[in-house]
Motif scaffolding. Structure first.
Motif, PDB file in Angstrom:
ATOM      1  N   PRO A 103     -34.938 -12.293  13.289  1.00 12.80           N
ATOM      2  CA  PRO A 103     -36.666 -11.605  14.295  1.00 12.80           C
ATOM      3  C   PRO A 103     -36.466 -10.132  13.374  1.00 12.80           C
ATOM      4  CG  PRO A 103     -34.243 -13.005  15.073  1.00 12.80           C
ATOM      5  CD  PRO A 103     -34.692 -13.403  13.860  1.00 12.80           C
ATOM      6  N   GLY A 104     -37.353  -9.452  13.633  1.00 10.22           N
ATOM      7  CA  GLY A 104     -37.568  -8.534  13.377  1.00 10.22           C
ATOM      8  C   GLY A 104     -37.705  -8.287  11.734  1.00 10.22           C
ATOM      9  N   GLN A 105     -37.654  -9.672  10.997  1.00 15.14           N
ATOM     10  CA  GLN A 105     -37.502  -8.789   9.840  1.00 15.14           C
ATOM     11  C   GLN A 105     -38.728 -10.229   8.980  1.00 15.14           C
ATOM     12  OE1 GLN A 105     -35.193  -6.901   8.108  1.00 15.14           O
ATOM     13  NE2 GLN A 105     -34.602  -5.674   9.199  1.00 15.14           N
ATOM     14  N   GLY A 106     -39.343 -10.578   9.547  1.00 13.35           N
ATOM     15  CA  GLY A 106     -40.807 -10.921   9.631  1.00 13.35           C
ATOM     16  C   GLY A 106     -39.767 -12.981   8.875  1.00 13.35           C
ATOM     17  N   THR A 107     -40.845 -13.529   8.305  1.00 14.50           N
ATOM     18  CA  THR A 107     -40.718 -14.888   8.156  1.00 14.50           C
ATOM     19  C   THR A 107     -41.377 -16.005   6.976  1.00 14.50           C
ATOM     20  OG1 THR A 107     -41.049 -15.401  10.672  1.00 14.50           O
ATOM     21  CG2 THR A 107     -41.414 -17.599   9.371  1.00 14.50           C
ATOM     22  N   THR A 108     -41.032 -16.418   5.988  1.00 17.38           N
ATOM     23  CA  THR A 108     -41.363 -16.775   4.955  1.00 17.38           C
ATOM     24  C   THR A 108     -41.257 -18.227   5.408  1.00 17.38           C
ATOM     25  OG1 THR A 108     -39.763 -15.362   3.910  1.00 17.38           O
ATOM     26  CG2 THR A 108     -41.185 -17.670   2.658  1.00 17.38           C
ATOM     27  N   PHE A 109     -43.064 -18.866   4.702  1.00 18.29           N
ATOM     28  CA  PHE A 109     -43.097 -20.354   4.743  1.00 18.29           C
ATOM     29  C   PHE A 109     -42.412 -21.360   3.346  1.00 18.29           C
ATOM     30  CE2 PHE A 109     -44.296 -19.823   8.989  1.00 18.29           C
ATOM     31  CZ  PHE A 109     -43.527 -20.677  10.018  1.00 18.29           C
ATOM     32  N   ILE A 110     -42.026 -21.692   3.206  1.00 15.26           N
ATOM     33  CA  ILE A 110     -41.399 -22.461   1.381  1.00 15.26           C
ATOM     34  C   ILE A 110     -42.534 -23.798   1.657  1.00 15.26           C
ATOM     35  CG2 ILE A 110     -40.813 -23.023  -0.252  1.00 15.26           C
ATOM     36  CD1 ILE A 110     -38.630 -21.098   0.803  1.00 15.26           C
ATOM     37  N   VAL A 111     -43.901 -24.057   0.878  1.00 15.90           N
ATOM     38  CA  VAL A 111     -44.829 -25.621   1.199  1.00 15.90           C
ATOM     39  C   VAL A 111     -44.120 -25.829  -0.732  1.00 15.90           C
ATOM     40  CG1 VAL A 111     -46.735 -27.094   1.267  1.00 15.90           C
ATOM     41  CG2 VAL A 111     -46.164 -24.478   2.623  1.00 15.90           C
ATOM     42  N   THR A 112     -43.530 -26.901  -0.324  1.00 18.27           N
ATOM     43  CA  THR A 112     -42.874 -28.037  -1.981  1.00 18.27           C
ATOM     44  C   THR A 112     -43.977 -29.039  -1.620  1.00 18.27           C
ATOM     45  OG1 THR A 112     -40.909 -27.009  -2.041  1.00 18.27           O
ATOM     46  CG2 THR A 112     -41.231 -28.661  -3.149  1.00 18.27           C
ATOM     47  N   LEU A 113     -44.777 -29.149  -3.332  1.00 19.99           N
ATOM     48  CA  LEU A 113     -45.924 -29.978  -2.985  1.00 19.99           C
ATOM     49  C   LEU A 113     -45.614 -30.580  -4.425  1.00 19.99           C
ATOM     50  CD1 LEU A 113     -49.410 -28.351  -1.989  1.00 19.99           C
ATOM     51  CD2 LEU A 113     -47.501 -30.632  -0.798  1.00 19.99           C
ATOM     52  N   PRO A 114     -45.499 -32.261  -4.460  1.00 17.32           N
ATOM     53  CA  PRO A 114     -45.889 -32.977  -5.783  1.00 17.32           C
ATOM     54  C   PRO A 114     -46.631 -32.337  -6.533  1.00 17.32           C
ATOM     55  CG  PRO A 114     -46.277 -34.691  -4.047  1.00 17.32           C
ATOM     56  CD  PRO A 114     -45.986 -33.698  -3.404  1.00 17.32           C
ATOM     57  N   ILE A 115     -46.932 -31.947  -7.984  1.00 17.28           N
ATOM     58  CA  ILE A 115     -48.041 -31.739  -9.123  1.00 17.28           C
ATOM     59  C   ILE A 115     -49.104 -32.900  -8.795  1.00 17.28           C
ATOM     60  CG2 ILE A 115     -48.497 -31.068 -11.431  1.00 17.28           C
ATOM     61  CD1 ILE A 115     -46.053 -29.745 -11.153  1.00 17.28           C
ATOM     62  N   HIS A 116     -48.159 -34.069  -8.860  1.00 20.73           N
ATOM     63  CA  HIS A 116     -49.196 -34.880  -9.058  1.00 20.73           C
ATOM     64  C   HIS A 116     -49.030 -36.209  -7.893  1.00 20.73           C
ATOM     65  CE1 HIS A 116     -50.912 -34.585 -12.720  1.00 20.73           C
ATOM     66  NE2 HIS A 116     -49.573 -34.549 -13.595  1.00 20.73           N
ATOM     67  N   THR A 117     -49.423 -36.002  -6.551  1.00 23.56           N
ATOM     68  CA  THR A 117     -49.619 -37.059  -4.721  1.00 23.56           C
ATOM     69  C   THR A 117     -49.945 -38.396  -5.557  1.00 23.56           C
ATOM     70  OG1 THR A 117     -50.268 -35.230  -3.773  1.00 23.56           O
ATOM     71  CG2 THR A 117     -50.702 -36.994  -3.171  1.00 23.56           C
ATOM     72  N   PRO A 118     -48.602 -40.140  -5.315  1.00 23.98           N
ATOM     73  CA  PRO A 118     -49.219 -40.291  -5.272  1.00 23.98           C
ATOM     74  C   PRO A 118     -50.720 -41.135  -5.209  1.00 23.98           C
ATOM     75  CG  PRO A 118     -47.087 -40.497  -5.305  1.00 23.98           C
ATOM     76  CD  PRO A 118     -47.947 -39.321  -4.624  1.00 23.98           C
ATOM     77  N   THR A 119     -51.202 -41.785  -5.346  1.00 18.08           N
ATOM     78  CA  THR A 119     -52.279 -42.436  -4.860  1.00 18.08           C
ATOM     79  C   THR A 119     -52.969 -43.458  -3.374  1.00 18.08           C
ATOM     80  OG1 THR A 119     -52.131 -44.724  -6.168  1.00 18.08           O
ATOM     81  CG2 THR A 119     -53.552 -42.338  -7.086  1.00 18.08           C
ATOM     82  N   ASP A 120     -50.674 -44.182  -3.410  1.00 20.95           N
ATOM     83  CA  ASP A 120     -51.282 -44.678  -1.309  1.00 20.95           C
ATOM     84  C   ASP A 120     -50.622 -44.120  -0.872  1.00 20.95           C
ATOM     85  OD1 ASP A 120     -47.979 -45.915  -2.644  1.00 20.95           O
ATOM     86  OD2 ASP A 120     -48.455 -44.025  -2.616  1.00 20.95           O
ATOM     87  N   SER A 121     -50.801 -42.472  -1.297  1.00 18.99           N
ATOM     88  CA  SER A 121     -50.128 -41.966  -0.096  1.00 18.99           C
ATOM     89  C   SER A 121     -50.824 -42.347   1.500  1.00 18.99           C
ATOM     90  CB  SER A 121     -50.363 -40.249   0.508  1.00 18.99           C
ATOM     91  OG  SER A 121     -49.104 -40.048  -1.071  1.00 18.99           O
TER      92      SER A 121
END
Length: 456
Positions: A438-456
């Motif tokens: 609180p009062g210091q800000g927020t950080t969102f970290i999104v992690t994604l695979p470089i190659h997403t499987p085709t059966d997602s």
């Protein structure tokens, strides 16, 4: 068809015990019957030959006296016949019925032959032997007072089988109670859950399959309770979010009915009604989008895209929101290509960056950076806004949840944006985390695979 598990268990045990006992008994009797009968025949022949030898060795009177005192007379009975058919008995029958001796059997023994009479093929029950004495040949007939060995084993086996069955049945009846008791508890718990009562505790301490089932059931109950709580919160939140614009629309629509309303006020009321209608439409679209994302039918339209370029385009599209408040962006975006759904991923950056702009004060700074490793890419979006309390950080991805409750009038929004972000990232088999004070800000970290499987 028997439906009770308790009766099934008991009947299964009884059938198994009875069948197993009968089969085992007849097999063991069949295997050892001949050996038992042979032992019985040997014993009675040996005793008879001993008596014959006594009469050969001793004078007749002494032999009779000796035989009459023999201890074996407790289990054998002797009849000594002369040529006229008269006989003298040695030993006591003790209630046993004496076996009949026919004239042919008597004649055969007196002429030097041997007679063996059996009952049901079990063992010798009557043995006839010739005995030579000083007064001539006599016919000695011996019979066993004790039951033949095989017959005794049959009787003993039957009694043993009956006792085993009774004792075993009692034990299985008691054991079945403990075996079926947890299942009865599960049945009662299931009925309570079906009635909407999730405060169920089984208190089943058993290990093995039933214990595992009970613990799984308790875990399921806990999950159902959480789902029910989420459902109630969802209904409450939807009702609240819908009620607010409806109240505004209804109130200002009533105000428009005033005859002497100034044109400027009429125009302002109409603008409010239009804004509230758009708010409801946006919320409805968000709900529909989230429902579609959570459904099994949602399919990603995968393509290869430049992640850094996509994020820059989103920032440019949002420029009217941040430039008017003098918010600055610091970018560290390396060129990177990923396989993902372009439109869905575009929604992720739009929602996160919109929140960062909304909660960052005028003149603030938003940092966006991209890093990668062998398999994944990490996007960090940090703002210098109001921050998120620790107790709210685990719930910010729930639909309709707003961490800024004390500022709800200041900051517009339905609380659906991050829920949509979470679902899109999950569909890409990625992950999203939040770091904030609180009062210091927020950080969102999104992690994604470089190659997403085709059966997602």
């Amino acid at each position: 068809m028997i439906k009770s598990l308790y009766i099934r268990v008991v009947l299964t045990f009884l059938v198994s015990v009875i069948a197993g006992t009968i089969i085992s008994f007849f097999m063991s009797t069949w295997i050892f019957e001949e050996q038992l009968n042979e032992n019985a025949r040997i014993n009675i022949r040996n005793f008879g030959q001993d008596v014959v030898q006594i009469y050969k060795t001793l004078p007749e009177e002494e032999a009779e006296s000796f035989v009459s005192r023999m201890k074996q007379l407790d289990i054998y009975h002797i009849r000594m016949y002369d040529a006229t058919g008269d006989f003298q008995s040695y030993g006591h029958l003790n209630g046993h019925k004496s076996a009949a001796v026919s004239a042919d059997q008597l004649k055969k023994v007196l002429s030097g032959g041997v007679v063996q009479d059996t009952a049901n093929g079990i063992a010798t029950v009557l043995l006839g032997l010739p005995v030579k004495t000083e007064t001539g040949t006599r016919a000695m007939f011996l019979e066993s007072l004790a039951p033949p060995s095989a017959s005794f084993v049959v009787k003993w086996g039957m009694i043993f089988a009956i006792c085993s069955l009774i004792v075993g049945s009692i034990l299985i009846l008691v054991a079945s109670i403990f075996l079926v008791s947890p299942i009865k508890k599960l049945t009662k718990a299931t009925k309570r859950i079906a009635a909407g009562d999730f405060n169920v505790k089984l208190n089943i301490k058993q290990s093995g399959e039933l214990g595992t089932l009970a613990r799984s059931f308790e875990d399921m109950t806990h999950d159902l309770q959480q789902l029910e709580q989420l459902r109630r919160e969802f209904v409450t939140n939807v009702s609240h979010e819908v009620q607010s614009p409806l109240t505004s629309i209804s109130g200002y629509a009533q105000a428009l009915k005033q005859v002497n309303l100034a044109e400027q006020e009429r125009s302002r009321y109409l603008d409010i009604i239009i804004a509230e209608a758009k708010r409801m439409s946006k919320m409805s679209d968000s709900l529909l989008k989230l429902s579609l994302l959570e459904s099994q039918s949602q399919q990603l339209k995968l393509t290869t895209l430049n992640l850094d370029e996509q994020i820059r385009r989103v920032i440019v599209a949002l420029q009217p929101q941040w430039s008017a408040r003098n918010i600055h962006f610091e970018l560290d975006l390396q060129t990177l290509r990923v396989t993902a759904d372009h439109d869905q991923l575009n929604q992720v950056w739009t929602n996160i960056l919109s929140n960062a702009i909304k909660f960052t004060g005028d003149g603030g700074v938003i940092n966006v950076s991209i890093t990668e490793d062998i398999k994944n890419v990490m996007v960090r979006i940090s703002d210098t806004g109001i921050g998120i309390p620790l107790e709210d950080q685990k719930r910010i991805f729930e639909r309709f949840f707003k961490a800024d409750r004390s500022h709800s009038r200041k900051y517009d929004g339905s609380g659906m944006g991050l829920a949509i972000v979470k679902q899109i990232v999950s569909l890409h088999q990625g992950d999203i985390e939040v770091e904030s004070e609180p009062g210091q800000g927020t950080t969102f970290i999104v992690t994604l695979p470089i190659h997403t499987p085709t059966d997602s």
